[in-house]
Design an enzyme around this catalytic site. Structure first.
Site, short mmCIF file in Angstrom:
data_model
loop_
_atom_site.label_atom_id
_atom_site.label_comp_id
_atom_site.label_asym_id
_atom_site.label_seq_id
_atom_site.Cartn_x
_atom_site.Cartn_y
_atom_site.Cartn_z
CB CYS A 26 -0.21 -1.13 0.39
SG CYS A 26 -0.20 -0.16 -1.13
N GLY A 54 -0.30 -6.86 -2.15
CA GLY A 54 0.39 -6.07 -3.15
C GLY A 54 1.56 -6.83 -3.71
CG ASN A 99 -3.04 -0.50 3.50
OD1 ASN A 99 -3.72 -1.31 4.13
ND2 ASN A 99 -3.27 -0.25 2.24
N GLY A 100 -3.27 2.81 2.33
CA GLY A 100 -4.49 3.60 2.18
C GLY A 100 -4.30 4.67 1.13
CB CYS A 120 -12.45 -1.31 3.92
SG CYS A 120 -12.67 -2.10 2.33
CE1 TYR A 168 -10.67 -11.10 -4.54
CE2 TYR A 168 -9.72 -8.96 -4.11
CZ TYR A 168 -9.74 -10.12 -4.83
OH TYR A 168 -8.84 -10.30 -5.83
CB SER A 215 -11.47 -14.32 -1.86
OG SER A 215 -11.81 -14.24 -3.22
CG ASP A 256 -16.12 -14.94 -7.40
OD1 ASP A 256 -15.34 -14.95 -6.43
OD2 ASP A 256 -15.76 -14.64 -8.55
CG ASP A 257 -14.68 -12.35 -3.90
OD1 ASP A 257 -14.63 -11.24 -4.42
OD2 ASP A 257 -13.92 -13.30 -4.24
CB CYS A 284 -12.52 1.79 -3.56
SG CYS A 284 -11.76 2.07 -1.95
CB CYS A 312 -16.52 2.11 4.25
SG CYS A 312 -16.61 2.85 2.60
CB CYS A 319 -17.45 0.00 -3.63
SG CYS A 319 -17.22 -1.14 -2.32
S1 SF4 Z 1 -15.47 2.09 -1.03
FE1 SF4 Z 1 -15.64 -0.16 -0.86
S2 SF4 Z 1 -13.54 -0.96 -1.10
FE2 SF4 Z 1 -13.41 1.26 -0.63
S3 SF4 Z 1 -13.18 1.41 1.61
FE3 SF4 Z 1 -15.38 1.58 1.17
S4 SF4 Z 1 -16.12 -0.57 1.28
FE4 SF4 Z 1 -13.90 -0.65 1.10
#
Ligand code: SF4
Length: 473
Positions: free
Chosen positions: A2, A28, A103-104, A246, A252, A293, A355-356, A392, A442, A445
């Protein structure tokens, strides 16, 4: 995913907030909303649809005031419906009216909602933003806390990602979760009004005097006293002391003209391309991004290898982002509407296609087929992130783990499924090198190592990513 916007102290608050939401439309496209205060009452307008369609001149006529918050939504927690859209509005019997946009995703949503419901708090939606506003208002009304104390209390109680704007009739609070998972910036404009936005690109068009990122766990109050900053030691609220920005915002989600987590997004993307080039032995005739992207990733790759960079695929910008269309049927049909190769461009060429990321792989498979059908002699696919193997839970709508192609198939099976001559991803060490402080990011994923606590329901649902709380309850 978002986007949020807040404007304080400007008689054109609603117009500026709408401009900000336009700039963040990529975050979004399902619904959008604005809450606007004229100092006495707050008017809310939110609907399903794009900013340009929802905020018509007639609607804007009715949104007069000098404080506004806005939101564009792509659903992650709670389904795609108007009652789950933001901002949320809470009226109290004793006078103050509160509104909030965030957002989150909250990872201990069930636990906190149950806590509030047991205290008699009533919910209208299944959205994280409503949980945050109800929690703050509960602390204000029933425990007589100050707003700053209530937000600090919230930072201890709530786990997950929340870049937030919160307003009353005459003041606004801007705060960000202690892990700083999603971006959030604030700016002062030349007329001394203030604007906050998820992405700094939304601030740039407004005549900015200065701007900066909101720090993790920081609380900013805007009122007739101006801007007051309440510093908090974010480490007190974190599980392991570090922030967890993130990395996918850089890869992306965010616009390349945004600045976040201390870096320009386009520079990070170019560094990703350079890392890929440094590890790649293939010498292609041409480097082609999957727009948009991957544009800067491909540019970094091509410049490092001194190979021509060409926009061989033309994207129709009036078809929505493939990744964030919620329905598989729509997604499949939109690929050919969205990408068209340049005439006679790919014939007999060795192509590095960039691609990303690869999520399900369905879109890329069709793009590769398209490029192959136009005569490319070899297609080498280069991906600006490691394989996405885990969902995620911090505000991005990645699919369930079982839908992720890298979770289902090994490298050779993916090569065959996509129909490419070779496939190279970033590895974890490469992606960690593109930011100066990887310990504050982070990568869950890719690794499955979730840095912010997940509640038991979510932890149990990791494999299936059961996110629709309406069905859980
Ligand atoms: S899990 Fe992946 S998409 Fe989600 S916050 Fe962590 S790095 Fe970002």
């Amino acid at each position: 995913m978002c986007g949020i916007v807040g404007v304080f102290g400007n008689k054109k608050a609603a117009e500026l907030a709408t401009l900000g939401l336009f700039a963040e439309q990529h975050r979004g496209q399902e619904s959008c909303g604005l809450a606007v205060s004229n100092g006495s009452y707050i008017k809310l307008h939110k609907k399903m649809g794009l900013v340009k369609d929802v905020f018509t001149p007639e609607v804007m006529e009715g949104l007069q005031g000098n404080i506004a918050i806005g939101h564009v939504r792509y659903p992650t927690c709670g389904n795609s419906s108007e009652y789950n859209s933001q901002p949320h509005l809470v009226e109290t019997l004793y006078g103050p009216v509160f509104s909030l946009a965030s957002n989150g995703d909250i990872t201990n949503y069930n636990e906190l909602r149950a806590f509030l419901e047991n205290k008699g708090v009533f919910f209208h939606s299944y959205n994280d933003g409503e949980l945050i506003i109800r929690y703050i208002v509960y602390k204000l009304v029933y425990e007589k806390q100050t707003i700053v104390a209530a937000i600090r209390d919230l930072m201890h109680a709530i786990k997950g990602a929340y870049s937030t704007v919160f307003m009353m009739q005459k003041e606004m609070y801007i705060f960000r979760d202690p892990n700083g998972i999603r971006p959030l910036s604030i700016a002062r404009l030349k007329d001394d009004s203030y604007v906050a936005a998820s992405e700094s690109c939304a601030l740039d068009l407004l005549g900015v005097e200065w701007k900066r990122e909101v720090k993790p766990a920081e609380i900013i109050r805007l009122s007739d006293k101006g801007m007051e900053v309440y510093e908090n030691d974010a480490r007190e609220y974190r599980a392991n002391g570090n922030a967890h920005h993130c990395i996918f915002e850089h890869i992306y989600f965010s616009r390349p003209d945004s600045f976040e987590f201390g870096q320009n997004v386009y520079e990070v993307r170019k560094r990703i391309g350079e890392e890929l080039a440094d590890c790649d032995k293939v010498i292609p005739d041409v480097v082609v991004p999957v727009p948009d992207s991957a544009n800067f990733i491909a540019l970094g790759y091509a410049e490092r290898k001194k190979i021509p960079y060409e926009m061989g695929l033309i994207r129709n910008h009036y078809v929505g982002r493939t990744f964030i269309k919620p329905d598989q049927t729509i997604r499949d049909e939109s690929v050919y509407q969205k990408f068209n190769p340049l005439p006679n461009f790919f014939q007999d060429k060795i192509v590095v296609l960039v691609d990303d990321s690869i999520v399900r792989g369905t879109t890329l498979r069709k793009i590769v087929k398209l490029v192959r059908s136009k005569g490319a002699s070899e297609i080498h696919l280069r991906i600006g992130s490691p394989p996405v193997r885990y969902s995620c839970f911090y505000g991005i709508d990645t699919p369930t783990q079982s839908e992720l192609i890298a979770h289902q198939k090994d490298h050779q099976e993916i090569v065959e499924y996509l129909g490419v001559d070779s496939l190279m991803y970033m590895d974890l060490e490469m992606i960690r090198r593109v930011v100066p402080d990887p310990e504050n990011h982070c990568f869950a994923c890719f690794t499955g190592d979730y840095p912010v606590e997940l509640d038991q329901e979510i932890a149990k649902s990791i494999e299936y990513k059961v996110w629709n709380f309406e069905f859980q309850r």
